[in-house]
Design an enzyme around this catalytic site. Structure first.
Site, PDB file in Angstrom:
ATOM      1  N   THR A 167       0.827  -1.215   0.000  1.00 16.73           N
ATOM      2  CA  THR A 167       0.000   0.000   0.000  1.00 16.73           C
ATOM      3  C   THR A 167       0.861   1.264   0.000  1.00 16.73           C
ATOM      4  O   THR A 167       2.049   1.226   0.362  1.00 16.73           O
ATOM      5  CB  THR A 167      -0.865   0.041   1.273  1.00 16.73           C
ATOM      6  OG1 THR A 167       0.014   0.118   2.420  1.00 16.73           O
ATOM      7  CG2 THR A 167      -1.758  -1.178   1.404  1.00 16.73           C
ATOM      8  N   ALA A 220      10.173   2.681   0.292  1.00 19.56           N
ATOM      9  CA  ALA A 220      10.157   1.698  -0.799  1.00 19.56           C
ATOM     10  C   ALA A 220      10.758   2.241  -2.099  1.00 19.56           C
ATOM     11  O   ALA A 220      10.911   3.447  -2.282  1.00 19.56           O
ATOM     12  CB  ALA A 220       8.718   1.253  -1.039  1.00 19.56           C
ATOM     13  N   SER A 221      11.058   1.308  -2.979  1.00 17.58           N
ATOM     14  CA  SER A 221      11.632   1.660  -4.274  1.00 17.58           C
ATOM     15  C   SER A 221      10.999   0.775  -5.343  1.00 17.58           C
ATOM     16  O   SER A 221      10.904  -0.436  -5.170  1.00 17.58           O
ATOM     17  CB  SER A 221      13.143   1.417  -4.214  1.00 17.58           C
ATOM     18  OG  SER A 221      13.705   1.474  -5.497  1.00 17.58           O
ATOM     19  N   GLU A 233       8.404   3.018   9.715  1.00 17.82           N
ATOM     20  CA  GLU A 233       8.055   1.616   9.986  1.00 17.82           C
ATOM     21  C   GLU A 233       7.077   1.464  11.153  1.00 17.82           C
ATOM     22  O   GLU A 233       7.236   0.605  12.023  1.00 17.82           O
ATOM     23  CB  GLU A 233       9.336   0.781  10.224  1.00 17.82           C
ATOM     24  CG  GLU A 233      10.217   0.707   8.980  1.00 17.82           C
ATOM     25  CD  GLU A 233      11.463  -0.143   9.133  1.00 17.82           C
ATOM     26  OE1 GLU A 233      11.845  -0.449  10.280  1.00 17.82           O
ATOM     27  OE2 GLU A 233      12.069  -0.510   8.103  1.00 17.82           O
ATOM     28  N   ARG A 281       9.406 -19.176  -3.473  1.00 16.87           N
ATOM     29  CA  ARG A 281      10.004 -19.451  -2.163  1.00 16.87           C
ATOM     30  C   ARG A 281       9.110 -20.377  -1.318  1.00 16.87           C
ATOM     31  O   ARG A 281       9.568 -21.363  -0.750  1.00 16.87           O
ATOM     32  CB  ARG A 281      10.228 -18.144  -1.415  1.00 16.87           C
ATOM     33  CG  ARG A 281      10.842 -18.347  -0.050  1.00 16.87           C
ATOM     34  CD  ARG A 281      10.703 -17.115   0.829  1.00 16.87           C
ATOM     35  NE  ARG A 281       9.316 -16.883   1.206  1.00 16.87           N
ATOM     36  CZ  ARG A 281       8.889 -15.834   1.896  1.00 16.87           C
ATOM     37  NH1 ARG A 281       9.746 -14.904   2.240  1.00 16.87           N
ATOM     38  NH2 ARG A 281       7.625 -15.691   2.207  1.00 16.87           N
ATOM     39  N   TYR A 304      20.656  -7.109  -5.518  1.00 15.58           N
ATOM     40  CA  TYR A 304      19.597  -7.922  -4.939  1.00 15.58           C
ATOM     41  C   TYR A 304      20.053  -9.374  -4.997  1.00 15.58           C
ATOM     42  O   TYR A 304      20.333  -9.887  -6.088  1.00 15.58           O
ATOM     43  CB  TYR A 304      18.353  -7.704  -5.802  1.00 15.58           C
ATOM     44  CG  TYR A 304      17.064  -8.195  -5.224  1.00 15.58           C
ATOM     45  CD1 TYR A 304      16.280  -7.355  -4.442  1.00 15.58           C
ATOM     46  CD2 TYR A 304      16.603  -9.475  -5.492  1.00 15.58           C
ATOM     47  CE1 TYR A 304      15.069  -7.791  -3.934  1.00 15.58           C
ATOM     48  CE2 TYR A 304      15.398  -9.918  -4.982  1.00 15.58           C
ATOM     49  CZ  TYR A 304      14.635  -9.069  -4.205  1.00 15.58           C
ATOM     50  OH  TYR A 304      13.431  -9.497  -3.698  1.00 15.58           O
TER      51      TYR A 304
HETATM   52  C1  LIG Z   1       7.446 -10.575  -3.087  1.00 12.57           C
HETATM   53  C2  LIG Z   1       7.853  -9.251  -2.526  1.00 12.57           C
HETATM   54  C3  LIG Z   1       8.385  -8.291  -3.363  1.00 12.57           C
HETATM   55  C4  LIG Z   1       8.774  -7.046  -2.851  1.00 12.57           C
HETATM   56  N1  LIG Z   1       9.272  -6.105  -3.698  1.00 12.57           N
HETATM   57  C5  LIG Z   1       9.612  -4.875  -3.232  1.00 12.57           C
HETATM   58  C6  LIG Z   1      10.106  -3.876  -4.118  1.00 12.57           C
HETATM   59  O1  LIG Z   1      10.233  -4.081  -5.328  1.00 12.57           O
HETATM   60  N2  LIG Z   1      10.419  -2.672  -3.593  1.00 12.57           N
HETATM   61  C7  LIG Z   1      10.265  -2.407  -2.262  1.00 12.57           C
HETATM   62  O2  LIG Z   1      10.545  -1.294  -1.850  1.00 12.57           O
HETATM   63  N3  LIG Z   1       9.822  -3.353  -1.399  1.00 12.57           N
HETATM   64  C8  LIG Z   1       9.474  -4.560  -1.853  1.00 12.57           C
HETATM   65  N4  LIG Z   1       9.008  -5.521  -0.990  1.00 12.57           N
HETATM   66  C9  LIG Z   1       8.844  -5.207   0.433  1.00 12.57           C
HETATM   67  C10 LIG Z   1       7.455  -4.625   0.780  1.00 12.57           C
HETATM   68  O3  LIG Z   1       6.540  -4.871  -0.239  1.00 12.57           O
HETATM   69  C11 LIG Z   1       7.582  -3.136   1.041  1.00 12.57           C
HETATM   70  O4  LIG Z   1       8.321  -2.946   2.211  1.00 12.57           O
HETATM   71  C12 LIG Z   1       6.248  -2.398   1.147  1.00 12.57           C
HETATM   72  O5  LIG Z   1       6.507  -1.035   1.080  1.00 12.57           O
HETATM   73  C13 LIG Z   1       5.436  -2.706   2.397  1.00 12.57           C
HETATM   74  O6  LIG Z   1       4.143  -2.162   2.222  1.00 12.57           O
HETATM   75  P1  LIG Z   1       2.870  -2.769   2.961  1.00 12.57           P
HETATM   76  O7  LIG Z   1       1.721  -1.901   2.615  1.00 12.57           O
HETATM   77  O8  LIG Z   1       2.726  -4.191   2.673  1.00 12.57           O
HETATM   78  O9  LIG Z   1       3.282  -2.519   4.471  1.00 12.57           O
HETATM   79  P2  LIG Z   1       3.160  -3.524   5.716  1.00 12.57           P
HETATM   80  O10 LIG Z   1       3.945  -4.736   5.485  1.00 12.57           O
HETATM   81  O11 LIG Z   1       1.746  -3.675   6.100  1.00 12.57           O
HETATM   82  O12 LIG Z   1       3.884  -2.637   6.829  1.00 12.57           O
HETATM   83  C14 LIG Z   1       5.247  -2.367   6.764  1.00 12.57           C
HETATM   84  C15 LIG Z   1       5.633  -1.405   7.894  1.00 12.57           C
HETATM   85  O13 LIG Z   1       5.043  -0.137   7.650  1.00 12.57           O
HETATM   86  C16 LIG Z   1       4.110   0.210   8.668  1.00 12.57           C
HETATM   87  N5  LIG Z   1       2.954   0.806   8.018  1.00 12.57           N
HETATM   88  C17 LIG Z   1       2.172   0.285   7.046  1.00 12.57           C
HETATM   89  N6  LIG Z   1       1.216   1.156   6.707  1.00 12.57           N
HETATM   90  C18 LIG Z   1       1.401   2.258   7.468  1.00 12.57           C
HETATM   91  C19 LIG Z   1       0.731   3.493   7.599  1.00 12.57           C
HETATM   92  N7  LIG Z   1      -0.339   3.791   6.864  1.00 12.57           N
HETATM   93  N8  LIG Z   1       1.185   4.393   8.501  1.00 12.57           N
HETATM   94  C20 LIG Z   1       2.278   4.122   9.252  1.00 12.57           C
HETATM   95  N9  LIG Z   1       2.959   2.970   9.177  1.00 12.57           N
HETATM   96  C21 LIG Z   1       2.518   2.040   8.298  1.00 12.57           C
HETATM   97  C22 LIG Z   1       3.782  -1.084   9.397  1.00 12.57           C
HETATM   98  O14 LIG Z   1       3.457  -0.861  10.754  1.00 12.57           O
HETATM   99  C23 LIG Z   1       5.078  -1.850   9.247  1.00 12.57           C
HETATM  100  O15 LIG Z   1       5.993  -1.450  10.239  1.00 12.57           O
HETATM  101  C24 LIG Z   1       8.620  -6.776  -1.467  1.00 12.57           C
HETATM  102  C25 LIG Z   1       8.084  -7.757  -0.629  1.00 12.57           C
HETATM  103  C26 LIG Z   1       7.705  -8.982  -1.148  1.00 12.57           C
HETATM  104  C27 LIG Z   1       7.130 -10.009  -0.231  1.00 12.57           C
END
Ligand SMILES: Cc1cc2nc3c(=O)[nH]c(=O)nc-3n(C[C@H](O)[C@H](O)[C@H](O)COP(=O)(O)OP(=O)(O)OC[C@H]3O[C@@H](n4cnc5c(N)ncnc54)[C@H](O)[C@@H]3O)c2cc1C
Length: 611
Positions: A254, A263-264, A313, A459, A522
């Site tokens: 999200t 994120a990137s 985070e 995985r 990576y």
């Molecule tokens: C298959 C896979 C591929 C991925 N590819 C990438 C990639 O290409 N680039 C990349 O950057 N990352 C990648 N990731 C990592 C992950 O998707 C990122 O870290 C993403 O930004 C997390 O978003 P989320 O909404 O799922 O957050 P969550 O996992 O729900 O939360 C992550 C952290 O942020 C906090 N958080 C979430 N929402 C809020 C909010 N609204 N306000 C305050 N804090 C909040 C949570 O408390 C938690 O500490 C990947 C992960 C997987 C499993």
């Protein structure tokens, strides 16, 4: 004079003649019923072994779906030096036994009054989903281990006002809050601290998922934090726009999560990383709301607390919405793959490409290991395709002198106006030629790019076959990139050998996301774990050794995954005591009661000050 100017009232419009804000219709929130509980991704999607012993991807969501991959099992066997047979699997024990919820009765009352019964959940499966992200350890413990602590309840605010009330109630009743976006983090960021005795409430932003407005002239959109990447991209596209942010997790992550984790996306060269895309952030913290009255392109008005939310985070408050930069949809997207004789050629190509001023939206260089992995995912080729494949291989090795054991492959995505795409292509092909590159075609490029979304499912597919494999990443300056990769590979092999583990380790890398000053790397790393006791810890020890090597070679603690709880122990190595103390003081000033007590980035003992 200005008043008499004939054009003084002429309105600016976008290319479609639009001005004024567009307010897209709301979309339904995420449906957890569509998602798997014990593995990554959608329930209808997953790898399986068919009756002919070939691997297939179910569902129809991705390019790989329903095209049998006859080479994958052979690749797994050769890479790990192990057997993969459907009758020798480690059976999942999902669902695990769950700890009982301990809900503060008055907080629960307040939440039910505020959100109604459908806005509060104490259901076991829901709590389990909200108490984890996507690290290998988390998935392993759900399937084979034990869950000792998870959220006691999950609440679903409908508005920023609800979020404020939730934070107020948490302060009043001393409840710990953990914000939840898509649950895709890979840093144990959502894992609940076992020592937390207070009620833990997960605050799921799923219902705050609207695009509030799109400003087509100034190219800004205000979007609520719970908007999911793929849905958001589709909605913006309906109006002719893109944010251009494409993390591999776009199907589930999200906007709020992207901001909270720094994120990137894969197309960051054209659109920027999240910190460049975000213009403004609204957040609710225990010390009040962070917001700005006016949205402006840039402002020099002292230190900017909203920037503290980037990478926070979940430890400072809840991001409720953000104003982000958007772009008109590109006129054209084109793909290409280019092969190089060895990694050094590919890195030199990327380095020169960055200096050309015409860098494609995405450039990713697969090392030899990663290249062969990509080949293992190809479908069966027959007839003309098979003959053409043979011919191409013959030309590649016999005529062009490529060695299959050293070659590397680069996938490129060109995006922009037609003229920009042509300019990017011209630059890329000319530079590739100077570095001995050989074009492998648009379809290989597109396949390589799209593969990533499906690879995420592998995985968890191979875990029951006694294989643990995970990714980790870093960034490093150009002049140390090749050395860092080599040293990490050497270290992983040495650590594997020292532990006398069965089979062979997997360790391969992708060099990606080039910058003016350097590049991100990576890695995929894996072990065969049959007969190994506490395999998750063994894997983590090897990954930690790799992390030590990364830091020794001048690499970043993380390029985009973040810190969470999995890497917080390394913070004293990369930050000075004073820097850590600043972070602690900001936390105390904003959240002295530790309402946002997820424990991410928390370092109690700053350790040595050598950084
Ligand atoms: C298959 C896979 C591929 C991925 N590819 C990438 C990639 O290409 N680039 C990349 O950057 N990352 C990648 N990731 C990592 C992950 O998707 C990122 O870290 C993403 O930004 C997390 O978003 P989320 O909404 O799922 O957050 P969550 O996992 O729900 O939360 C992550 C952290 O942020 C906090 N958080 C979430 N929402 C809020 C909010 N609204 N306000 C305050 N804090 C909040 C949570 O408390 C938690 O500490 C990947 C992960 C997987 C499993």
């Amino acid at each position: 004079v200005a008043e008499e100017h004939p054009h003084r009232h002429r309105k600016l419009t976008d290319a479609a003649g639009r001005s004024g804000r567009i307010e897209p219709a709301p979309v339904p929130p995420r449906r957890d019923a569509e998602l798997s509980n014990d593995v990554w991704g959608f329930k209808d999607t997953g790898f399986f072994i068919n009756e002919r012993g070939e691997v297939e991807l179910s569902g129809g969501r991705y390019g790989l779906s329903r095209a049998p991959m006859p080479y994958l099992i052979g690749w797994v066997r050769d890479t790990f030096g192990c057997e993969v047979t459907p009758d020798k699997v480690k059976a999942s024990q999902y669902p695990p036994r769950l700890p009982k919820p301990q809900v503060h009765p008055r907080f629960l009352e307040d939440m039910l009054e505020l959100l109604g019964e459908d806005g509060v959940s104490v259901d076991g499966e829901t709590r389990l989903r909200h108490g984890r992200g996507q690290t290998q350890e988390e998935i392993f413990s759900i399937r084979y281990g034990e869950i000792t602590r998870m959220p006691d309840l999950v609440v679903y605010p409908n508005s920023e006002g609800d979020v404020e009330r939730i934070v107020e109630a948490a302060i009043q009743h001393d409840v710990c809050l953990i914000p939840y976006g898509g649950g895709t983090n890979v840093t144990d960021a959502l894992r609940c601290p076992v020592e937390e005795k207070r009620t833990i409430a997960s605050v799921d932003l799923a219902r705050l998922n609207h695009i509030l407005w799109i400003d087509p002239v100034n190219l800004i959109a205000r979007i609520e934090a719970g908007a999911i990447g793929r849905v958001l991209a589709d909605q913006l596209a309906e109006h002719g726009f893109t944010m251009g942010h494409e993390p591999d997790s776009i199907d589930h992550s999200t906007l709020g999560g992207w901001i909270a984790t720094y994120a990137s996306g894969m197309k960051k060269n054209r659109y920027g990383n999240i910190e460049e895309l975000v213009i403004d952030v609204s957040a609710v913290t225990p010390a009040g709301r962070i917001e700005r009255r006016a949205i402006v392109p840039r402002e020099s008005a002292g230190a900017d607390p909203k920037r503290w939310m980037l990478g926070s985070e979940g430890s400072l408050g809840i991001i409720t919405s953000a104003a982000v930069r958007i772009y008109p949809l590109p006129e054209e997207t084109a793909y290409e793959a280019i092969l190089f004789k060895m990694l050094e050629d590919g890195v030199a190509f990327m380095h020169a490409l960055m200096r050309s001023g015409a860098t494609p939206a995405s450039v990713r260089l697969m090392d030899n290991g990663m290249f062969h992995f990509g080949q293992a995912l190809r479908p069966v080729s027959a007839g003309i395709r098979k003959a053409r494949g043979r011919l191409e291989r013959w030309i590649l090795t016999k005529v062009r002198g490529f060695d299959l054991d050293t070659l590397v492959g680069c996938t490129l995505v060109f995006e922009g106006t037609r003229a920009e795409v042509r300019a990017q292509q011209r630059a890329a092909y000319a530079i590739a030629q100077r570095h001995g590159g050989m074009r492998a075609g648009a379809s290989s490029g597109e396949r390589g790019y799209q593969l990533t979304f499906a690879i995420a499912y592998i995985r968890d597919f191979i875990m029951p076959y006694y294989i643990l494999a995970e990714s980790f990443e870093t960034s490093v300056c150009w002049d140390r990139a090749v050395e860092l990769r080599e040293n990490v590979i050497r270290r992983v092999k040495a650590e594997h050998a020292a532990r006398k583990l069965p089979g062979k380790p997997l360790i391969m890398a992708r060099i990606q996301k080039p910058y003016h000053t350097g590049v991100a790397i990576y890695f995929y790393c894996g072990i065969y774990y049959q007969g190994v006791s506490d395999p998750v810890q063994v894997y983590m020890d090897i990954e930690n050794a790799a992390r030590e090597e990364i830091l020794r070679c001048g690499g970043a603690l993380s390029h985009h995954h973040g810190v969470g709880k999995i890497r917080r122990g390394y913070l004293p190595q990369v930050m000075s005591k004073a820097t850590l103390e600043w972070t602690r003081r900001i936390k105390r000033a904003v959240d002295g009661q530790n309402i946002f007590g997820c424990g991410n980035q928390q370092v109690d003992d700053p350790g040595s000050d050598e950084a």
